[in-house]
Design a protein around this motif. Structure first.
Motif, PDB file in Angstrom:
ATOM      1  N   ILE A 157      -8.631  -2.622   3.212  1.00  0.00           N
ATOM      2  CA  ILE A 157      -7.239  -2.450   3.653  1.00  0.00           C
ATOM      3  C   ILE A 157      -6.992  -1.006   4.070  1.00  0.00           C
ATOM      4  O   ILE A 157      -6.268  -0.734   5.033  1.00  0.00           O
ATOM      5  CB  ILE A 157      -6.277  -2.880   2.533  1.00  0.00           C
ATOM      6  N   MET A 158      -7.600  -0.072   3.343  1.00  0.00           N
ATOM      7  CA  MET A 158      -7.442   1.343   3.679  1.00  0.00           C
ATOM      8  C   MET A 158      -7.977   1.641   5.073  1.00  0.00           C
ATOM      9  O   MET A 158      -7.373   2.391   5.847  1.00  0.00           O
ATOM     10  CB  MET A 158      -8.159   2.205   2.645  1.00  0.00           C
ATOM     11  N   SER A 159      -9.106   1.041   5.409  1.00  0.00           N
ATOM     12  CA  SER A 159      -9.739   1.334   6.692  1.00  0.00           C
ATOM     13  C   SER A 159      -9.143   0.529   7.847  1.00  0.00           C
ATOM     14  O   SER A 159      -9.246   0.931   9.003  1.00  0.00           O
ATOM     15  CB  SER A 159     -11.246   1.049   6.604  1.00  0.00           C
ATOM     16  N   SER A 160      -8.516  -0.601   7.545  1.00  0.00           N
ATOM     17  CA  SER A 160      -7.992  -1.459   8.610  1.00  0.00           C
ATOM     18  C   SER A 160      -6.563  -1.105   9.009  1.00  0.00           C
ATOM     19  O   SER A 160      -6.023  -1.681   9.965  1.00  0.00           O
ATOM     20  CB  SER A 160      -8.060  -2.930   8.182  1.00  0.00           C
ATOM     21  N   ASN A 161      -5.928  -0.190   8.294  1.00  0.00           N
ATOM     22  CA  ASN A 161      -4.586   0.259   8.643  1.00  0.00           C
ATOM     23  C   ASN A 161      -4.638   1.715   9.088  1.00  0.00           C
ATOM     24  O   ASN A 161      -5.382   2.520   8.522  1.00  0.00           O
ATOM     25  CB  ASN A 161      -3.642   0.118   7.447  1.00  0.00           C
ATOM     26  N   SER A 162      -3.840   2.036  10.088  1.00  0.00           N
ATOM     27  CA  SER A 162      -3.865   3.382  10.641  1.00  0.00           C
ATOM     28  C   SER A 162      -3.302   4.393   9.655  1.00  0.00           C
ATOM     29  O   SER A 162      -2.541   4.047   8.739  1.00  0.00           O
ATOM     30  CB  SER A 162      -3.049   3.430  11.936  1.00  0.00           C
ATOM     31  N   MET A 163      -3.657   5.656   9.863  1.00  0.00           N
ATOM     32  CA  MET A 163      -3.133   6.724   9.026  1.00  0.00           C
ATOM     33  C   MET A 163      -1.616   6.811   9.137  1.00  0.00           C
ATOM     34  O   MET A 163      -0.920   7.091   8.153  1.00  0.00           O
ATOM     35  CB  MET A 163      -3.772   8.057   9.422  1.00  0.00           C
ATOM     36  N   ASP A 164      -1.081   6.543  10.332  1.00  0.00           N
ATOM     37  CA  ASP A 164       0.372   6.583  10.523  1.00  0.00           C
ATOM     38  C   ASP A 164       1.063   5.522   9.663  1.00  0.00           C
ATOM     39  O   ASP A 164       2.135   5.771   9.101  1.00  0.00           O
ATOM     40  CB  ASP A 164       0.720   6.364  12.000  1.00  0.00           C
ATOM     41  N   THR A 165       0.451   4.336   9.573  1.00  0.00           N
ATOM     42  CA  THR A 165       1.034   3.276   8.749  1.00  0.00           C
ATOM     43  C   THR A 165       1.054   3.679   7.284  1.00  0.00           C
ATOM     44  O   THR A 165       2.039   3.461   6.575  1.00  0.00           O
ATOM     45  CB  THR A 165       0.245   1.961   8.915  1.00  0.00           C
ATOM     46  N   TRP A 166      -0.040   4.300   6.820  1.00  0.00           N
ATOM     47  CA  TRP A 166      -0.081   4.756   5.434  1.00  0.00           C
ATOM     48  C   TRP A 166       0.958   5.851   5.180  1.00  0.00           C
ATOM     49  O   TRP A 166       1.604   5.886   4.126  1.00  0.00           O
ATOM     50  CB  TRP A 166      -1.478   5.267   5.078  1.00  0.00           C
ATOM     51  N   LYS A 167       1.140   6.741   6.148  1.00  0.00           N
ATOM     52  CA  LYS A 167       2.150   7.786   5.997  1.00  0.00           C
ATOM     53  C   LYS A 167       3.548   7.176   5.912  1.00  0.00           C
ATOM     54  O   LYS A 167       4.382   7.591   5.090  1.00  0.00           O
ATOM     55  CB  LYS A 167       2.066   8.770   7.169  1.00  0.00           C
ATOM     56  N   ASP A 168       3.811   6.190   6.786  1.00  0.00           N
ATOM     57  CA  ASP A 168       5.114   5.512   6.761  1.00  0.00           C
ATOM     58  C   ASP A 168       5.314   4.780   5.438  1.00  0.00           C
ATOM     59  O   ASP A 168       6.418   4.769   4.878  1.00  0.00           O
ATOM     60  CB  ASP A 168       5.220   4.523   7.922  1.00  0.00           C
ATOM     61  N   TYR A 169       4.242   4.185   4.938  1.00  0.00           N
ATOM     62  CA  TYR A 169       4.296   3.465   3.662  1.00  0.00           C
ATOM     63  C   TYR A 169       4.653   4.419   2.519  1.00  0.00           C
ATOM     64  O   TYR A 169       5.476   4.095   1.650  1.00  0.00           O
ATOM     65  CB  TYR A 169       2.946   2.799   3.410  1.00  0.00           C
ATOM     66  N   LEU A 170       4.067   5.611   2.519  1.00  0.00           N
ATOM     67  CA  LEU A 170       4.355   6.591   1.482  1.00  0.00           C
ATOM     68  C   LEU A 170       5.770   7.145   1.618  1.00  0.00           C
ATOM     69  O   LEU A 170       6.453   7.397   0.620  1.00  0.00           O
ATOM     70  CB  LEU A 170       3.329   7.725   1.526  1.00  0.00           C
ATOM     71  N   LYS A 171       6.224   7.339   2.858  1.00  0.00           N
ATOM     72  CA  LYS A 171       7.601   7.780   3.081  1.00  0.00           C
ATOM     73  C   LYS A 171       8.580   6.745   2.541  1.00  0.00           C
ATOM     74  O   LYS A 171       9.585   7.089   1.901  1.00  0.00           O
ATOM     75  CB  LYS A 171       7.850   8.009   4.574  1.00  0.00           C
ATOM     76  N   TRP A 172       8.276   5.480   2.823  1.00  0.00           N
ATOM     77  CA  TRP A 172       9.138   4.392   2.356  1.00  0.00           C
ATOM     78  C   TRP A 172       9.193   4.372   0.826  1.00  0.00           C
ATOM     79  O   TRP A 172      10.265   4.250   0.237  1.00  0.00           O
ATOM     80  CB  TRP A 172       8.636   3.069   2.910  1.00  0.00           C
TER      81      TRP A 172
END
Length: 209
Positions: free
Chosen positions: A101-116
């Protein structure tokens, strides 16, 4: 649950907009899909209650082999230079599958997820508008609550949860004198004596008991 899912995405989108984010609907959709994939590899509540499934003792090397994308050395160093010979991992399957899951999602998505996650967990301490939006979804949409408690009541509850014992000690210094303590001790002693007399008079209880 379809209506809740739709409401949840709208809630995430609105919360991100408070941060000044753009294209929040698309970001909310990506966050929802990410969280859904994380949920699929997580144990359900029933399984988590089983100690046999959550007690998985491993060596440090075995832990690191579960997920090579995580900087385990850096994590435990920053956590206080923690060292150990073995560790109990409650959900090994999760750490193994989260790598994909970490590799299949973009870094931007992870950043947005952490912001959320940041704004969601901090909502009650931010503006009235943000706090109200958080209440409207979690307490209103999901639980049917009609009205949020005023901020002063929420502030008291937050203080009580975080420093309740310390605040109580200061209150006792002001409002509970030594004379009052002595009265309470005297009352407790009298209660103990009264209980002892009643217990000794019970016909159904043996002397040994």
């Amino acid at each position: 649950y379809a209506s809740w899912q739709t409401a949840y995405k709208a809630h995430v989108s609105k919360m991100l907009s408070f941060l000044g984010e753009e294209n929040t609907d698309d970001k909310a959709e990506a966050i929802y899909n990410l969280e859904k994939s994380i949920a699929k590899i997580s144990m359900d509540r029933v399984t988590q209650r089983n100690p046999d499934t959550t007690y998985n003792k491993m060596s440090y090397d075995e832990l690191k082999a579960l997920n090579t994308s995580i900087d385990w050395d850096g994590y435990f160093k920053n956590a206080g230079n923690i060292t150990f010979d073995s560790i109990v991992v409650s959900q090994p399957y999760f750490y193994k599958e989260i790598e994909n899951i970490m590799s299949s999602n973009s870094m931007d998505t992870w950043k947005d997820y952490l912001k959320w996650n940041l704004i969601s967990s901090s909502a009650n301490y931010l503006t009235d508008e943000i706090s109200a939006e958080n209440f409207n979804f979690y307490s209103g949409t999901l639980r049917g609550a009609k009205e949020q408690k005023p901020r002063w009541k929420r502030a008291i509850q937050s203080t009580d949860r975080s420093i309740g014992d310390i605040l109580g000690q200061e209150y006792v210094k002001v409002a509970f004198s030594q004379e009052a303590k002595d009265q309470v001790y005297e009352m407790v002693d009298m209660l103990q004596e009264a209980y002892a007399e009643r217990i000794k008079g019970l016909e159904w209880m043996s002397e040994e008991t």
